[in-house]
Design a protein around this motif. Structure first.
Motif, PDB file in Angstrom:
ATOM      1  N   TRP A   1     -45.458  36.503  30.589  1.00  0.00           N
ATOM      2  CA  TRP A   1     -44.746  35.802  31.664  1.00  0.00           C
ATOM      3  C   TRP A   1     -45.347  36.056  33.044  1.00  0.00           C
ATOM      4  CZ3 TRP A   1     -41.594  31.990  30.771  1.00  0.00           C
ATOM      5  CH2 TRP A   1     -40.747  31.967  29.650  1.00  0.00           C
ATOM      6  N   THR A   2     -46.215  37.077  33.204  1.00  0.00           N
ATOM      7  CA  THR A   2     -46.684  37.449  34.546  1.00  0.00           C
ATOM      8  C   THR A   2     -47.990  36.760  34.929  1.00  0.00           C
ATOM      9  OG1 THR A   2     -48.030  39.381  33.915  1.00  0.00           O
ATOM     10  CG2 THR A   2     -45.654  39.724  34.122  1.00  0.00           C
ATOM     11  N   GLN A   3     -48.516  35.885  34.077  1.00  0.00           N
ATOM     12  CA  GLN A   3     -49.723  35.152  34.429  1.00  0.00           C
ATOM     13  C   GLN A   3     -49.474  34.265  35.650  1.00  0.00           C
ATOM     14  OE1 GLN A   3     -51.781  33.377  30.832  1.00  0.00           O
ATOM     15  NE2 GLN A   3     -49.884  34.092  29.860  1.00  0.00           N
ATOM     16  N   LEU A   4     -50.552  33.918  36.355  1.00  0.00           N
ATOM     17  CA  LEU A   4     -50.412  33.091  37.551  1.00  0.00           C
ATOM     18  C   LEU A   4     -49.776  31.756  37.227  1.00  0.00           C
ATOM     19  CD1 LEU A   4     -50.867  32.528  40.543  1.00  0.00           C
ATOM     20  CD2 LEU A   4     -53.201  31.774  39.971  1.00  0.00           C
ATOM     21  N   ARG A   5     -50.056  31.197  36.049  1.00  0.00           N
ATOM     22  CA  ARG A   5     -49.467  29.903  35.740  1.00  0.00           C
ATOM     23  C   ARG A   5     -47.984  30.017  35.396  1.00  0.00           C
ATOM     24  NH1 ARG A   5     -53.061  29.609  30.748  1.00  0.00           N
ATOM     25  NH2 ARG A   5     -51.769  30.231  28.980  1.00  0.00           N
ATOM     26  N   TYR A   6     -47.487  31.254  35.267  1.00  0.00           N
ATOM     27  CA  TYR A   6     -46.054  31.486  35.111  1.00  0.00           C
ATOM     28  C   TYR A   6     -45.520  32.137  36.393  1.00  0.00           C
ATOM     29  CZ  TYR A   6     -46.681  30.399  30.172  1.00  0.00           C
ATOM     30  OH  TYR A   6     -46.970  29.781  28.995  1.00  0.00           O
ATOM     31  N   MET A   7     -45.113  33.410  36.319  1.00  0.00           N
ATOM     32  CA  MET A   7     -44.471  34.054  37.470  1.00  0.00           C
ATOM     33  C   MET A   7     -45.042  35.459  37.665  1.00  0.00           C
ATOM     34  SD  MET A   7     -40.577  32.817  36.578  1.00  0.00           S
ATOM     35  CE  MET A   7     -40.881  32.787  34.797  1.00  0.00           C
ATOM     36  N   PRO A   8     -46.090  35.592  38.474  1.00  0.00           N
ATOM     37  CA  PRO A   8     -46.726  36.900  38.656  1.00  0.00           C
ATOM     38  C   PRO A   8     -45.767  37.996  39.130  1.00  0.00           C
ATOM     39  CG  PRO A   8     -48.122  35.170  39.542  1.00  0.00           C
ATOM     40  CD  PRO A   8     -46.820  34.518  39.172  1.00  0.00           C
ATOM     41  N   ARG A   9     -44.737  37.622  39.903  1.00  0.00           N
ATOM     42  CA  ARG A   9     -43.817  38.647  40.425  1.00  0.00           C
ATOM     43  C   ARG A   9     -43.033  39.361  39.323  1.00  0.00           C
ATOM     44  NH1 ARG A   9     -40.914  36.009  45.793  1.00  0.00           N
ATOM     45  NH2 ARG A   9     -42.753  36.058  47.159  1.00  0.00           N
ATOM     46  N   LEU A  10     -42.968  38.775  38.139  1.00  0.00           N
ATOM     47  CA  LEU A  10     -42.244  39.443  37.057  1.00  0.00           C
ATOM     48  C   LEU A  10     -42.893  40.770  36.670  1.00  0.00           C
ATOM     49  CD1 LEU A  10     -41.199  36.523  34.676  1.00  0.00           C
ATOM     50  CD2 LEU A  10     -39.713  37.951  36.084  1.00  0.00           C
ATOM     51  N   ALA A  11     -44.176  40.943  36.981  1.00  0.00           N
ATOM     52  CA  ALA A  11     -44.831  42.224  36.690  1.00  0.00           C
ATOM     53  C   ALA A  11     -44.171  43.365  37.450  1.00  0.00           C
ATOM     54  CB  ALA A  11     -46.323  42.143  37.029  1.00  0.00           C
ATOM     55  N   ASP A  12     -43.548  43.072  38.589  1.00  0.00           N
ATOM     56  CA  ASP A  12     -42.870  44.111  39.366  1.00  0.00           C
ATOM     57  C   ASP A  12     -41.684  44.699  38.621  1.00  0.00           C
ATOM     58  OD1 ASP A  12     -44.671  43.481  41.364  1.00  0.00           O
ATOM     59  OD2 ASP A  12     -43.271  42.234  42.486  1.00  0.00           O
ATOM     60  N   TYR A  13     -41.207  43.987  37.590  1.00  0.00           N
ATOM     61  CA  TYR A  13     -40.020  44.433  36.852  1.00  0.00           C
ATOM     62  C   TYR A  13     -40.397  45.055  35.500  1.00  0.00           C
ATOM     63  CZ  TYR A  13     -37.453  41.599  40.255  1.00  0.00           C
ATOM     64  OH  TYR A  13     -36.934  41.072  41.410  1.00  0.00           O
ATOM     65  N   ARG A  14     -41.643  45.447  35.334  1.00  0.00           N
ATOM     66  CA  ARG A  14     -42.141  45.877  34.032  1.00  0.00           C
ATOM     67  C   ARG A  14     -41.307  46.990  33.419  1.00  0.00           C
ATOM     68  NH1 ARG A  14     -46.561  49.579  33.037  1.00  0.00           N
ATOM     69  NH2 ARG A  14     -46.984  49.474  35.262  1.00  0.00           N
ATOM     70  N   LYS A  15     -40.890  47.945  34.194  1.00  0.00           N
ATOM     71  CA  LYS A  15     -40.117  49.083  33.675  1.00  0.00           C
ATOM     72  C   LYS A  15     -38.615  48.914  33.888  1.00  0.00           C
ATOM     73  CE  LYS A  15     -43.880  52.420  34.383  1.00  0.00           C
ATOM     74  NZ  LYS A  15     -44.070  52.741  32.952  1.00  0.00           N
ATOM     75  N   ARG A  16     -38.209  47.735  34.357  1.00  0.00           N
ATOM     76  CA  ARG A  16     -36.786  47.511  34.642  1.00  0.00           C
ATOM     77  C   ARG A  16     -36.434  46.039  34.382  1.00  0.00           C
ATOM     78  NH1 ARG A  16     -36.496  46.130  40.393  1.00  0.00           N
ATOM     79  NH2 ARG A  16     -38.610  46.070  41.229  1.00  0.00           N
ATOM     80  N   LEU A  17     -36.660  45.627  33.157  1.00  0.00           N
ATOM     81  CA  LEU A  17     -36.463  44.214  32.791  1.00  0.00           C
ATOM     82  C   LEU A  17     -35.025  43.766  33.001  1.00  0.00           C
ATOM     83  CD1 LEU A  17     -38.603  44.008  29.526  1.00  0.00           C
ATOM     84  CD2 LEU A  17     -39.302  43.525  31.894  1.00  0.00           C
ATOM     85  N   ASN A  18     -34.085  44.679  32.873  1.00  0.00           N
ATOM     86  CA  ASN A  18     -32.682  44.306  33.062  1.00  0.00           C
ATOM     87  C   ASN A  18     -32.356  43.965  34.506  1.00  0.00           C
ATOM     88  OD1 ASN A  18     -31.572  44.466  30.407  1.00  0.00           O
ATOM     89  ND2 ASN A  18     -31.806  46.686  30.508  1.00  0.00           N
ATOM     90  N   GLU A  19     -33.286  44.265  35.424  1.00  0.00           N
ATOM     91  CA  GLU A  19     -33.051  43.966  36.839  1.00  0.00           C
ATOM     92  C   GLU A  19     -33.649  42.634  37.275  1.00  0.00           C
ATOM     93  OE1 GLU A  19     -34.084  47.200  39.427  1.00  0.00           O
ATOM     94  OE2 GLU A  19     -33.423  48.707  37.970  1.00  0.00           O
ATOM     95  N   ILE A  20     -34.382  41.950  36.395  1.00  0.00           N
ATOM     96  CA  ILE A  20     -34.897  40.623  36.762  1.00  0.00           C
ATOM     97  C   ILE A  20     -33.712  39.773  37.229  1.00  0.00           C
ATOM     98  CG2 ILE A  20     -36.034  38.531  35.913  1.00  0.00           C
ATOM     99  CD1 ILE A  20     -37.509  40.321  33.884  1.00  0.00           C
ATOM    100  N   PRO A  21     -33.794  39.155  38.400  1.00  0.00           N
ATOM    101  CA  PRO A  21     -32.594  38.567  39.018  1.00  0.00           C
ATOM    102  C   PRO A  21     -32.128  37.235  38.436  1.00  0.00           C
ATOM    103  CG  PRO A  21     -34.491  38.300  40.460  1.00  0.00           C
ATOM    104  CD  PRO A  21     -34.951  39.171  39.327  1.00  0.00           C
ATOM    105  N   PHE A  22     -32.708  36.810  37.335  1.00  0.00           N
ATOM    106  CA  PHE A  22     -32.182  35.661  36.588  1.00  0.00           C
ATOM    107  C   PHE A  22     -32.688  35.799  35.164  1.00  0.00           C
ATOM    108  CE2 PHE A  22     -36.448  34.348  37.481  1.00  0.00           C
ATOM    109  CZ  PHE A  22     -36.820  33.523  36.428  1.00  0.00           C
ATOM    110  N   ASP A  23     -32.036  35.108  34.244  1.00  0.00           N
ATOM    111  CA  ASP A  23     -32.469  35.144  32.852  1.00  0.00           C
ATOM    112  C   ASP A  23     -31.936  33.894  32.157  1.00  0.00           C
ATOM    113  OD1 ASP A  23     -33.607  35.963  30.468  1.00  0.00           O
ATOM    114  OD2 ASP A  23     -32.630  37.933  30.428  1.00  0.00           O
ATOM    115  N   PHE A  24     -32.353  33.701  30.931  1.00  0.00           N
ATOM    116  CA  PHE A  24     -31.997  32.462  30.244  1.00  0.00           C
ATOM    117  C   PHE A  24     -30.507  32.304  29.954  1.00  0.00           C
ATOM    118  CE2 PHE A  24     -36.569  32.360  29.609  1.00  0.00           C
ATOM    119  CZ  PHE A  24     -36.819  31.029  29.930  1.00  0.00           C
TER     120      PHE A  24
END
Length: 376
Positions: free
Chosen positions: A277-300
């Motif tokens: 998901w962190t590729q440029l063609r997706y959302m690079p900022r998701l890499a910032d949440y690598r160790k805290r996936l539950n904190e991603i501010p939206f989800d499916f």
């Protein structure tokens, strides 16, 4: 093939859709909540943030729309801000190629989705729509999966990949179909950063929104009420676009999603910069949440809830190696709360075919029948 139907919805509804307050393309969202504020629970959508960050129960649709607004702000925290008027320009549609495909005409077109970026797309038009005094035809946005050879050509039957030709099948069924290429796949290689985008995801959403604008200029297309369908990459692309654009009234996502913490079992390597998901063609900022996936501010769970009360069909095969079927059921359980709030639980459908990462014919037919019920 055996298919299980989730308890979260079955059957088709074509009642009038309740209008919602949406963040629409061209309107910039407010600043996201402070990072120090814990995100609201992804599994409980019937709470919202009131004054002084107090967590309150959702009791009405108006309450839910406050939660929905926070979901859209969370999306833009990761994807980048929704574009303003600076991204709008004349579409300047050009026909690059036209092919007689029997019952329909296939046109390869390009259009200007923003200054400095022309998007290639296939436009499939039933021949009956081109006759003098023809009625208006319903239209469907057909979004392709990951294909770095023919790209959007796969959904019109090019490239030889089976079970992906939903754009051509829908055209044969009497729909105008529109299939733009996804950014940075095959021959469409826009400079995402140079154009000012913080994610390829939002660039793709914008290209799709402008594609709907293009459809609305065609005299043979029914305006204001479209479908969207996609497999894999196209499956989540359809969901993202539909959250931002309420002209899409029926959404089909095949093999396109599970919850972020469930993605490949939470394998940390999948969240390194430039991976998954962190590729440029997706959302690079998701890499910032690598160790805290539950904190991603939206989800499916929240995104599917944000589509309520529109018609949504999610196809989640039991043997999908990309996305977990069990995670999709948890997503549906959360989003189903919102559909029940609107009094439309049957508009959210989950199907579990006994296959791998695929879009079999009988499931495609089910998707087409949904479009027939909602759009025709």
């Amino acid at each position: 093939m055996q298919t299980t139907v989730s308890k979260y919805g079955m059957g088709l509804a074509c009642c009038p859709v309740v209008l919602m307050l949406l963040v629409v393309a061209g309107v910039r969202a407010a600043d996201p909540p402070p990072s120090a504020t814990p995100r609201l629970p992804r599994e409980n959508l019937l709470v919202y943030r009131g004054a002084d960050n107090q967590v309150l129960p959702v009791r009405t649709v108006d309450d839910w729309l406050k939660r929905r607004s926070e979901i859209l702000r969370g999306m833009q925290t990761v994807m980048g801000p929704s574009p303003g008027p600076e991204k709008r320009c004349p579409l300047d549609v050009k026909i690059e190629e036209e092919v007689d495909a029997g019952t329909y005409v296939r046109r390869l077109v390009t259009y200007a989705s923003e200054p400095g970026s022309r998007v290639p797309a296939y436009l499939l038009i039933p021949k009956a729509a081109l006759q003098a005094n023809a009625k208006q035809f319903p239209a469907v946005l057909c979004l392709h999966g990951t294909d770095n050879v023919v790209g959007h050509g796969v959904v019109v039957g090019l490239g030889g990949k089976p079970n992906r030709q939903y754009a051509s099948e829908l055209a044969e069924r009497g729909y105008v179909t529109f299939a733009p290429n996804y950014p940075q796949l095959a021959k469409y290689q826009p400079d995402i950063k140079g154009l000012g985008w913080e994610s390829g995801t939002l660039k793709a959403v914008w290209d799709n929104i402008r594609g709907l604008d293009l459809l609305e200029t065609l005299p043979y297309v029914k305006p204001g009420k479209f479908g969207a369908i996609g497999h894999s990459l196209g499956g989540h692309n359809a969901v993202y676009t539909s959250v931002f654009d309420d002209r899409i009234q029926a959404v089909v996502s095949s093999c396109g999603l599970d919850s972020f913490p469930d993605y490949y079992g939470g394998d940390e390597k999948r969240w390194l910069p430039g991976q998954g998901w962190t590729q440029l063609r997706y959302m690079p900022r998701l890499a910032d949440y690598r160790k805290r996936l539950n904190e991603i501010p939206f989800d499916f769970p929240e995104l599917i809830g944000a589509l309520a009360p529109r018609n949504v069909l999610i196809i989640a095969p039991l043997k999908d190696h990309n996305f977990q079927a069990a995670s999709v059921d948890r997503i549906a359980a959360a989003a189903g709360q919102v559909y029940k709030l609107y009094g439309q639980p049957s508009r959210l459908q989950i199907l579990h075919p006994d296959c791998d990462h695929d879009f079999p014919k009988e499931l495609r037919v089910t998707a087409y029948e949904l479009f027939d019920a909602v759009l025709k």
